[in-house]
Write an enzyme that holds these catalytic residues in place. Structure first.
Site, PDB file in Angstrom:
ATOM      1  N   ARG A  64      -1.260 -10.377 -15.857  1.00  0.00           N
ATOM      2  CA  ARG A  64      -1.579 -10.353 -17.284  1.00  0.00           C
ATOM      3  C   ARG A  64      -3.081 -10.167 -17.508  1.00  0.00           C
ATOM      4  O   ARG A  64      -3.507  -9.438 -18.404  1.00  0.00           O
ATOM      5  CB  ARG A  64      -1.102 -11.644 -17.942  1.00  0.00           C
ATOM      6  CG  ARG A  64      -1.245 -11.668 -19.457  1.00  0.00           C
ATOM      7  CD  ARG A  64      -0.606 -12.909 -20.049  1.00  0.00           C
ATOM      8  NE  ARG A  64      -0.585 -12.875 -21.504  1.00  0.00           N
ATOM      9  CZ  ARG A  64       0.325 -12.248 -22.228  1.00  0.00           C
ATOM     10  NH1 ARG A  64       1.291 -11.598 -21.628  1.00  0.00           N
ATOM     11  NH2 ARG A  64       0.281 -12.263 -23.547  1.00  0.00           N
ATOM     12  N   HIS A  68      -4.734  -7.261 -19.775  1.00  0.00           N
ATOM     13  CA  HIS A  68      -5.547  -7.584 -20.942  1.00  0.00           C
ATOM     14  C   HIS A  68      -6.991  -7.125 -20.779  1.00  0.00           C
ATOM     15  O   HIS A  68      -7.707  -6.977 -21.769  1.00  0.00           O
ATOM     16  CB  HIS A  68      -5.485  -9.092 -21.224  1.00  0.00           C
ATOM     17  CG  HIS A  68      -4.251  -9.492 -21.965  1.00  0.00           C
ATOM     18  ND1 HIS A  68      -4.266 -10.286 -23.084  1.00  0.00           N
ATOM     19  CD2 HIS A  68      -2.943  -9.175 -21.756  1.00  0.00           C
ATOM     20  CE1 HIS A  68      -3.031 -10.459 -23.537  1.00  0.00           C
ATOM     21  NE2 HIS A  68      -2.213  -9.786 -22.733  1.00  0.00           N
ATOM     22  N   ASP A  69      -7.431  -6.910 -19.555  1.00  0.00           N
ATOM     23  CA  ASP A  69      -8.751  -6.319 -19.342  1.00  0.00           C
ATOM     24  C   ASP A  69      -8.695  -4.821 -19.612  1.00  0.00           C
ATOM     25  O   ASP A  69      -9.444  -4.291 -20.441  1.00  0.00           O
ATOM     26  CB  ASP A  69      -9.217  -6.577 -17.911  1.00  0.00           C
ATOM     27  CG  ASP A  69     -10.596  -5.979 -17.646  1.00  0.00           C
ATOM     28  OD1 ASP A  69     -11.460  -6.044 -18.546  1.00  0.00           O
ATOM     29  OD2 ASP A  69     -10.813  -5.446 -16.542  1.00  0.00           O
ATOM     30  N   GLY A  74     -10.968  -0.356 -21.306  1.00  0.00           N
ATOM     31  CA  GLY A  74     -10.882   0.139 -19.942  1.00  0.00           C
ATOM     32  C   GLY A  74     -10.977  -1.004 -18.944  1.00  0.00           C
ATOM     33  O   GLY A  74     -11.310  -2.142 -19.296  1.00  0.00           O
ATOM     34  N   SER A  78     -14.538  -6.834 -18.561  1.00  0.00           N
ATOM     35  CA  SER A  78     -15.169  -7.421 -19.750  1.00  0.00           C
ATOM     36  C   SER A  78     -14.482  -8.720 -20.156  1.00  0.00           C
ATOM     37  O   SER A  78     -15.121  -9.617 -20.720  1.00  0.00           O
ATOM     38  CB  SER A  78     -15.141  -6.422 -20.915  1.00  0.00           C
ATOM     39  OG  SER A  78     -13.823  -5.989 -21.197  1.00  0.00           O
ATOM     40  N   GLU A  90     -14.382 -11.628 -24.962  1.00  0.00           N
ATOM     41  CA  GLU A  90     -12.977 -11.390 -25.264  1.00  0.00           C
ATOM     42  C   GLU A  90     -12.070 -12.576 -24.955  1.00  0.00           C
ATOM     43  O   GLU A  90     -10.913 -12.602 -25.368  1.00  0.00           O
ATOM     44  CB  GLU A  90     -12.485 -10.168 -24.468  1.00  0.00           C
ATOM     45  CG  GLU A  90     -13.210  -8.885 -24.822  1.00  0.00           C
ATOM     46  CD  GLU A  90     -12.930  -7.758 -23.838  1.00  0.00           C
ATOM     47  OE1 GLU A  90     -11.943  -7.854 -23.074  1.00  0.00           O
ATOM     48  OE2 GLU A  90     -13.706  -6.787 -23.817  1.00  0.00           O
ATOM     49  N   ASN A  96      -5.732 -13.561 -26.205  1.00  0.00           N
ATOM     50  CA  ASN A  96      -6.182 -14.058 -24.912  1.00  0.00           C
ATOM     51  C   ASN A  96      -6.293 -15.574 -24.826  1.00  0.00           C
ATOM     52  O   ASN A  96      -6.002 -16.171 -23.791  1.00  0.00           O
ATOM     53  CB  ASN A  96      -7.546 -13.455 -24.554  1.00  0.00           C
ATOM     54  CG  ASN A  96      -7.478 -11.965 -24.290  1.00  0.00           C
ATOM     55  OD1 ASN A  96      -6.430 -11.438 -23.924  1.00  0.00           O
ATOM     56  ND2 ASN A  96      -8.579 -11.271 -24.495  1.00  0.00           N
ATOM     57  N   PRO A 165      -1.249  -5.568 -27.864  1.00  0.00           N
ATOM     58  CA  PRO A 165      -0.006  -5.783 -28.613  1.00  0.00           C
ATOM     59  C   PRO A 165       0.349  -7.265 -28.662  1.00  0.00           C
ATOM     60  O   PRO A 165       0.138  -7.993 -27.689  1.00  0.00           O
ATOM     61  CB  PRO A 165       1.030  -4.993 -27.806  1.00  0.00           C
ATOM     62  CG  PRO A 165       0.238  -4.026 -26.984  1.00  0.00           C
ATOM     63  CD  PRO A 165      -1.052  -4.714 -26.678  1.00  0.00           C
ATOM     64  N   HIS A 195       7.087  -8.926 -17.324  1.00  0.00           N
ATOM     65  CA  HIS A 195       7.626 -10.158 -17.897  1.00  0.00           C
ATOM     66  C   HIS A 195       8.868 -10.638 -17.154  1.00  0.00           C
ATOM     67  O   HIS A 195       9.560 -11.536 -17.623  1.00  0.00           O
ATOM     68  CB  HIS A 195       7.934  -9.962 -19.378  1.00  0.00           C
ATOM     69  CG  HIS A 195       6.732 -10.046 -20.241  1.00  0.00           C
ATOM     70  ND1 HIS A 195       6.775  -9.949 -21.619  1.00  0.00           N
ATOM     71  CD2 HIS A 195       5.411 -10.229 -19.923  1.00  0.00           C
ATOM     72  CE1 HIS A 195       5.543 -10.050 -22.105  1.00  0.00           C
ATOM     73  NE2 HIS A 195       4.714 -10.220 -21.097  1.00  0.00           N
ATOM     74  N   THR A 243      15.613 -15.796 -12.521  1.00  0.00           N
ATOM     75  CA  THR A 243      14.743 -15.773 -11.332  1.00  0.00           C
ATOM     76  C   THR A 243      13.296 -15.753 -11.820  1.00  0.00           C
ATOM     77  O   THR A 243      12.615 -14.723 -11.732  1.00  0.00           O
ATOM     78  CB  THR A 243      15.035 -14.540 -10.457  1.00  0.00           C
ATOM     79  OG1 THR A 243      14.945 -13.347 -11.276  1.00  0.00           O
ATOM     80  CG2 THR A 243      16.429 -14.616  -9.851  1.00  0.00           C
TER      81      THR A 243
END
Length: 320
Positions: A64, A68-69, A74, A78, A90, A96, A165, A195, A243
């Site tokens: 994740r 998220h980075d 890009g 960050s 961020e 986040n 998102p 997920h 699982t």
């Protein structure tokens, strides 16, 4: 201009270029550190093995973290920058602050990598390698990681809020968000399969289990036991309750049974164009694994905008 003067100017120019922050990623390569830091992959793997053995959920968290980075400006690390009195990063963006973790694992890797190859390997490349190892250690596919990224000297909380998102996203907005990053609807559907591991906070799935119509009744009732209508925002539930710590294709089987944990998960199987691919992934684990690996490589190629000041950070939490 005399020869000696010309050489002096050329030397000064070269030194200046070396001292100034670099821009962008340049050309990525799986052999980028073959000579400058040949032990980097082994170091990352060793730390990740320990982290996942201690807590399997950490594998999902590192995956994740990579997403998220990369999805903001890009793959530039960050997201790792801490806030200061003069800098807002961020980490505390809405998407986040309650869902991204694992920073201390990246710190541990960076410490060992710096001891072996000082000032050589970017934090962004460490995150990319760690996410690959996380998938593999949880039983998923592996792939050759393209390397050579640089770390941004800036971050944007507003961009994180705008580009990531949310758990209540609809199918059309998911497709559009990924398309804006050059990722196809197929890439989006495959990447969502991450997920199949990990946990989510009650805060993010409460609306799904109390108000959505396309939810399995017994599944909703089970989730309501740990996620009341008020309170308990931090209570956790597995994305895949069959699982939960195995990187497999059960996520898609769950969607077909209306057992997606987030509203955005179930949107991939809700009478839309993604339904057919969900069915294929549900019945063909190899196809999912192949597409997921390809999509991770593709997402890993997202680079900062041209002109973005970058460097190789010595400490992933702050600029040099």
């Amino acid at each position: 201009m005399g020869t000696s003067l010309a050489r002096s100017v050329a030397l000064f120019t070269l030194l200046l270029c070396l001292l100034l922050p670099s821009h962008g990623h340049g050309k990525l390569s799986t052999k980028f550190y073959a000579k400058s830091c040949p032990s980097v992959a082994a170091i990352v793997r060793s730390v990740m093995e320990q982290a996942v053995a201690k807590e399997p959920r950490m594998g999902a968290s590192i995956i994740r973290l990579f997403f998220h980075d990369c999805f903001v400006n890009g793959c530039d690390a960050s997201i790792l920058l801490d806030d200061t009195s003069t800098f807002t990063g961020e980490k505390n963006a809405g998407a986040n602050t309650n869902s991204v973790r694992g920073y201390e694992v990246i710190d541990a890797i960076k410490t060992q990598v710096e001891a072996a190859c000082k000032g050589t390997v970017s934090c962004a490349d460490i995150v990319a390698l760690a996410s690959r190892d996380a998938v593999d250690l949880l039983g998923g596919p592996t792939w050759n990681v393209q390397l050579g990224r640089k770390d941004s000297r800036a971050a944007s909380q507003s961009a994180a809020n705008a580009n990531l998102p949310g758990p209540g996203s609809g199918a059309a907005s998911l497709v559009a968000a990924f398309a804006a990053k050059g990722l196809s609807a197929r890439d989006m559907t495959a990447l969502s399969g991450a997920h199949t591991v990990g946990r989510a906070r009650c805060l993010f799935f409460r609306g799904r289990i109390y108000t959505d119509q396309n939810v399995n009744a017994s599944f909703a009732a089970a989730r309501q036991q740990t996620c009341p209508q008020s309170g308990g925002d931090g209570n956790l539930a597995p994305f895949d309750d069959q699982t939960p710590d195995a990187f497999d294709n059960a996520y898609y089987t769950n969607l077909m049974a209306q057992r997606g944990l987030l509203h955005s998960d179930q949107e991939l199987f809700n009478g839309g164009p993604q339904d057919a691919l969900v069915r294929k992934y549900s019945g063909n684990a190899r196809m999912f694994a192949t597409d997921f690996a390809k999509a991770m490589v593709k997402m890993g190629g997202l680079a900062p905008a041209a002109g973005t000041p970058t460097e190789v950070r010595f400490n992933c939490r702050k600029v040099n």
